[in-house]
Structures are given as C-alpha cells and as structure tokens.
Scaffold this motif. Structure first.
Motif, short mmCIF file in Angstrom:
data_model
loop_
_atom_site.label_atom_id
_atom_site.label_comp_id
_atom_site.label_asym_id
_atom_site.label_seq_id
_atom_site.Cartn_x
_atom_site.Cartn_y
_atom_site.Cartn_z
N LEU A 64 3.76 -9.24 17.44
CA LEU A 64 3.43 -7.92 16.50
C LEU A 64 4.31 -7.25 16.22
CD1 LEU A 64 0.05 -7.33 16.36
CD2 LEU A 64 0.39 -6.16 18.41
N MET A 65 5.19 -7.13 16.82
CA MET A 65 6.08 -5.62 15.85
C MET A 65 7.08 -5.92 14.71
SD MET A 65 7.84 -4.76 20.10
CE MET A 65 9.10 -3.48 18.90
N ALA A 66 6.90 -7.90 15.06
CA ALA A 66 7.83 -7.68 13.27
C ALA A 66 5.98 -7.40 12.46
CB ALA A 66 8.03 -9.05 13.28
N SER A 67 5.30 -7.79 12.56
CA SER A 67 4.26 -8.28 11.84
C SER A 67 3.51 -7.04 11.38
CB SER A 67 2.35 -8.76 12.69
OG SER A 67 3.11 -10.24 12.84
N SER A 68 3.92 -6.32 11.92
CA SER A 68 3.55 -4.55 11.97
C SER A 68 4.23 -4.08 11.07
CB SER A 68 3.37 -3.83 13.10
OG SER A 68 2.34 -4.69 14.00
N ALA A 69 6.20 -4.50 11.06
CA ALA A 69 7.36 -4.02 10.37
C ALA A 69 7.48 -4.43 9.14
CB ALA A 69 7.95 -3.98 11.21
N ILE A 70 6.44 -5.56 9.24
CA ILE A 70 6.35 -5.87 7.06
C ILE A 70 4.66 -5.31 6.26
CG2 ILE A 70 5.83 -8.18 6.46
CD1 ILE A 70 7.59 -9.78 8.44
N ILE A 71 3.73 -5.38 7.30
CA ILE A 71 2.70 -5.09 6.08
C ILE A 71 2.60 -3.50 5.77
CG2 ILE A 71 0.15 -4.66 6.68
CD1 ILE A 71 0.20 -7.69 8.67
N LEU A 72 2.90 -3.27 7.14
CA LEU A 72 2.32 -1.22 7.06
C LEU A 72 3.31 -1.20 6.08
CD1 LEU A 72 1.03 1.05 7.56
CD2 LEU A 72 1.81 1.30 9.79
N ALA A 116 15.80 -8.22 14.25
CA ALA A 116 16.00 -7.12 14.11
C ALA A 116 16.07 -6.51 12.74
CB ALA A 116 17.50 -7.03 15.24
N VAL A 117 16.19 -6.78 11.61
CA VAL A 117 16.26 -6.96 10.56
C VAL A 117 15.09 -6.42 10.46
CG1 VAL A 117 16.48 -7.87 8.25
CG2 VAL A 117 18.36 -8.57 9.43
N ILE A 118 14.03 -6.73 10.04
CA ILE A 118 12.41 -6.78 9.95
C ILE A 118 11.76 -5.45 10.40
CG2 ILE A 118 9.48 -7.82 10.15
CD1 ILE A 118 10.59 -10.74 9.50
N ILE A 119 11.93 -5.21 11.47
CA ILE A 119 12.15 -4.39 12.39
C ILE A 119 12.98 -2.85 11.79
CG2 ILE A 119 12.01 -3.16 14.54
CD1 ILE A 119 9.70 -5.26 14.57
N TYR A 120 14.13 -2.63 12.15
CA TYR A 120 14.47 -1.46 11.69
C TYR A 120 14.41 -1.29 10.49
CZ TYR A 120 15.81 -1.81 16.38
OH TYR A 120 15.72 -1.89 18.17
N THR A 121 14.45 -2.67 9.71
CA THR A 121 14.88 -2.41 8.04
C THR A 121 13.06 -1.43 7.64
OG1 THR A 121 16.55 -3.78 7.25
CG2 THR A 121 14.51 -3.18 5.97
N GLY A 122 11.86 -2.68 8.23
CA GLY A 122 10.80 -1.88 7.88
C GLY A 122 10.32 -0.61 8.14
N MET A 123 10.84 -0.24 9.68
CA MET A 123 10.86 1.73 10.22
C MET A 123 11.27 2.38 9.27
SD MET A 123 8.56 1.15 12.15
CE MET A 123 7.64 -0.50 11.43
N VAL A 124 12.98 2.03 8.88
CA VAL A 124 12.93 3.22 7.53
C VAL A 124 12.66 3.08 6.39
CG1 VAL A 124 15.48 3.36 6.19
CG2 VAL A 124 15.62 2.71 8.89
N VAL A 134 4.76 9.26 12.15
CA VAL A 134 4.77 9.04 10.76
C VAL A 134 3.65 7.59 10.82
CG1 VAL A 134 7.42 7.98 10.52
CG2 VAL A 134 5.71 8.94 8.46
N LEU A 135 3.32 6.55 11.27
CA LEU A 135 3.70 4.83 11.67
C LEU A 135 2.24 5.29 12.19
CD1 LEU A 135 5.06 2.16 13.45
CD2 LEU A 135 2.14 2.36 13.23
N PHE A 136 1.25 6.48 12.81
CA PHE A 136 0.25 5.89 13.32
C PHE A 136 -0.50 6.92 11.73
CE2 PHE A 136 -3.47 8.50 15.00
CZ PHE A 136 -4.09 7.78 15.07
N ILE A 179 -4.72 -2.69 15.08
CA ILE A 179 -3.40 -4.27 15.21
C ILE A 179 -2.33 -3.08 14.79
CG2 ILE A 179 -2.84 -5.81 14.15
CD1 ILE A 179 -4.98 -7.16 13.04
N MET A 180 -2.03 -1.66 14.34
CA MET A 180 -0.93 -1.11 14.09
C MET A 180 -0.88 -0.34 14.93
SD MET A 180 0.24 -1.86 11.25
CE MET A 180 -0.47 -3.47 11.12
#
Length: 465
Positions: free
Chosen positions: A190-198, A280-288, A307-309, A323-324
């Motif tokens: 779920l975290m990885a999906s969110s780090a792509i979609i949002l 890890a690449v998906i999560i941290y790149t996406g969040m930055v 900021v995410l919310f 979902i986010m």
C-alpha cells in the motif's frame, strides 16, 4: 468524508482479522518473535522494508522535502545505502550465523553462547537500549497515527493517538511476529502504491517535471546553498555526509535485522533483496517529489509533515484519499508493531537470559507489548515532537549501540567480552550526549563519532591473541 471513514474502518478490520488468524499460528516465543523462521522472500522483503521506514518515510521525508527544497534529494541515496548494506552484506551472514547460535533476538546473537561470561550483562544492556530508544520511536509512530486520524476524521488529537495505538496493540498482542510480518507486507504494498499514485498526480498538477525544476530558485543563491542549505562548502559536505549516516545505521536496527533471522531459506535472499531495493527507490523518490510538489500546490501549509495528507485530500477522490490516509497509517503501524515485538522480546526473552520459551513467557510477552505501548502513548500525548527528529534520534541510538558490534562480529568473528560491552555502551551514550549538546550540519557529529568509536572498540576486541 463518509467514504474516507468507511475505507479506514475496513482497513483496520482487515488488520485485526490478520491478528486473529496469526494468533492461531503462535504457540511459543520462536513463533511470537520470528514466525518459526519460516518467512518467504516476498514477506521478508516487504515487512523488513516497511518496518524500517515508519511514518518517517512518508510524513518525515515528504515534510523534509517540503521544508528544505532541493537539498532533500540527498535523502534518497542515504536511505538506499542502508538498504544496500543490509541486504547485500548483512542478510546472508545474519541468516546463517543466527541459526548456528540459535539466537532469537539481535541482542542474544551479540551476547554469545550461554557459557560466555559477558552474556547476561550484554543482554541487559541491549534490553535497556532497546526499551529507551523504542519508547521514543514508538511514541513518534503513535503521534503520527494521532495526527492522521485527527486530520482525516476531525477527532480530538488525544483520542486519535489512543485509537491508532489501540489498533496496533490489538493485532500485535494477538499474533506477534506472524501478524506483524503479514500486515507489514500488506502495508508495504500500500505504501509503494501510494508513493507512485500521489506523486505522479501531484507532478501532473504542477505542470510536469519541467515546471517543478523551474520552481527551484537558482539565481540568488550559491550552488552549495542551493543543494545543501549551507553557506560554506565545508558545511555543505558535512550536511551530505551527515545524511549518509542515516543509511549506515540500518544494520543496527533490531526490528529490521530480525527479518533476516526469520527467513526460511537463504536461497530466497537474492529475490528478497531485489524486491526491497525496488521498494526503497519507489518510496523515497516518490516522497521527495511529493514534498517538492507540495511547495507549489499548498504553499501556506504550516506543518510540512502534513503535506501528504493535504495533497491527498486536494488532488484525489474521497475513496483514493482514504487509501492514501491508510498508507500513512500503514507506514506507522508497520514500524510500531515490529518495534513493540522487539521491545517485548528484550524484556521477556533477553532479560531472562534467553531461557527456553514457555506459555507463561509468551503471556508475559503480550503484557510487555501492552505496557510499552501505554508508555509510548503517554509520551506522544504529553511530549509531542517533530516526527523527523524524534525518529532519527532513536534510530541513531540503536545504530551506534548495535550496528558496529554486529558488523565486526559477522565479518571478523567473536569480540572479547569487555570490548563488546564497551562498544555497545559507548555507541549509545555518545549518541545521546551529542544529540543533546551539538548541532552540526546534517547532524554529522551525532551520526559518525559514536559509530566510529564503537566500531574501533569492537574491531580491537576482535583481534586474535
């Protein structure tokens, strides 16, 4: 709002059902702490990744990118460095040697066999370090859960913290390691999906990569300041090196290393390694990227860690926003549950000198989970602090206490008893002192001095007579 609340409720019910299912597979402490050493590649990779990342990865990293701007880019290689070290160097050796020692916890592994004269002392020191650090660490997770529930459901923050914590405590007390690992795997997906979609949605909203890059002001600042927020080259280098110290702390995290001990087959490690690195690449790149986009889309946001919310509710339909928000809770719960288990093992297993498991000790483990959870709730409510800084403080204390000694033990063999004690104690104490007394770019002194001192002591203690 109704759709968002419904999504959250359904998600929490799924977690509780997993806890109930896992309780039927938990009969002794090896099940409760290591899942009977039967984890496969996917569950091990996702659960280790999710539990190492916490609310810090979604709220903290995106918040740092929102506040810092371009310098937050250094968080990406810093965290990837930690994943690389753990999965390429630590995991294979830890899998094999923990079985040879029949160790259930990281502290027990470092303490050596039952005949070792320093065993009891090391297990007590390790337990004290874990309980101290994890109380702060878990409090940060519960605080993040409270902030999320309060923002999503318009709840009183105190009640929201108690609610988020209660859900985590319930499924961990029921199912132990099995519950934590399975739920962490779901949460990792779920975290990885969110780090792509949002982030992709936010990037489109700001006008694409070109518009985002153009938003960084390069006219009025030097190159060093632009990339590091520091005035001088020396301070800028210190900032970058200091952030890299975050990655060097991964081997010292008990709630991550225990996944390597719990894997069923060493042949699964390469597959797990690939999954973990991609994650890890998906999560941290996406969040930055998300934090950078937030600077353009919600410029007046007071708390950057929201900021995410804020972007989820601004850019997505209600069900997707739900979902986010669930992803935020996933990051929180996936770390808190693993840390509660490690903290419980420190009291009910390590302080008992690794005695054989009984139904009584399993019952004691569950009570310890509850007690630590309550202490963390009190800390989160009455002593709130920025998630980014609180997590890194606890992270670094664990890293300096356990990481250097573990690395030397895995590569050079046993360390002499007194030197083991000295390495653990000096790493932890120096981290606490420096974190409260120094302020260097990237916290470079806090991240490196304790680890280098502990590494030197452990290395010297491992020299053959």
């Amino acid at each position: 709002m109704t759709v968002l609340i419904t999504t959250l409720i359904l998600y929490q019910l799924v977690l509780l059902l997993i806890g109930w299912w896992a309780s039927r597979r938990t009969s002794d402490n090896e099940d409760f702490y290591l899942g009977g050493r039967k984890l496969g590649a996917t569950v091990a990779a996702l659960s280790a990744s999710a539990s190492s990342s916490s609310a810090w990865s979604l709220l903290g990293v995106s918040g740092a990118a929102y506040a810092w701007g371009l310098p937050a880019i250094w968080l990406i290689p810093s965290t990837l460095l930690g994943f690389f070290i753990n999965w390429f160097w630590v995991a294979p050796r830890m899998w094999q040697q923990s079985r040879e020692h029949n160790a259930l916890t990281l502290t027990e592994f470092l303490a050596g066999p039952r005949t070792d004269p320093a065993r009891k002392t090391i297990m007590r020191i390790g337990a004290a370090v874990i309980l101290f650090s994890f109380t702060f660490y878990i409090a940060a997770q519960f605080q993040a859960a409270g902030n999320t529930f309060a923002g999503a459901l318009n709840m009183d923050p105190t009640l929201a913290i108690a609610l988020g914590a209660a859900i985590v405590l319930a499924y961990v007390m029921l199912g132990g390691f099995w519950a934590a690992s399975i739920t962490d795997s779901i949460q990792g997906i779920l975290m990885a999906s969110s780090a792509i979609i949002l982030p992709v949605t936010a990037l489109i909203a700001v006008g694409g990569p070109g518009a985002l890059l153009a938003s960084f002001n390069t006219d009025d600042v030097s190159t060093v300041t632009l990339w590091t927020q520091q005035e001088s080259l020396a301070a800028g280098i210190g900032f970058v090196i200091g952030l890299a110290g975050i990655g060097l702390g991964y081997p010292g995290q008990p709630h991550v290393v225990n996944r390597f001990m719990a894997m069923e087959n060493s042949k699964d490690i390469p597959t797990a390694r690939l999954i973990a690195m991609i994650w890890a690449v998906i999560i941290y790149t996406g969040m930055v990227i998300l934090g950078w986009c937030g600077r353009l889309l919600v410029a007046a946001l007071g708390d950057g860690e929201q900021v995410l919310f804020a972007l989820a509710t601004l850019l997505l339909p209600s069900i997707m926003a739900g979902i986010m928000v669930s992803a935020i809770l996933s990051a929180i719960m996936s770390t808190a549950d693993s840390q509660l288990l490690v903290a419980a093992s420190s009291v009910s297993h390590d302080l008992r000198n690794g005695k054989l498991a009984t139904h009584e000790s399993l019952r004691q483990s569950r009570w310890v989970v509850l007690s630590i959870g309550v202490a963390a709730i009190v800390l989160a409510i009455y002593s709130p602090e920025a998630i980014f800084s609180r997590v890194l403080f606890a992270w670094q204390a664990l890293a300096a206490a356990f990481g250097p000694l573990l690395i030397i033990t895995l590569w050079r063999g046993p360390v002499a008893p007194n030197w083991r004690i000295a390495a653990m104690t000096s790493g932890f104490v120096l981290t606490v002192i420096l974190s409260w007394t120094t302020d260097t770019p990237g916290d470079v002194a806090e991240r490196y001095i304790p680890m280098l001192v502990a590494l030197g002591l452990a290395w010297w203690g491992s020299k053959k007579p």
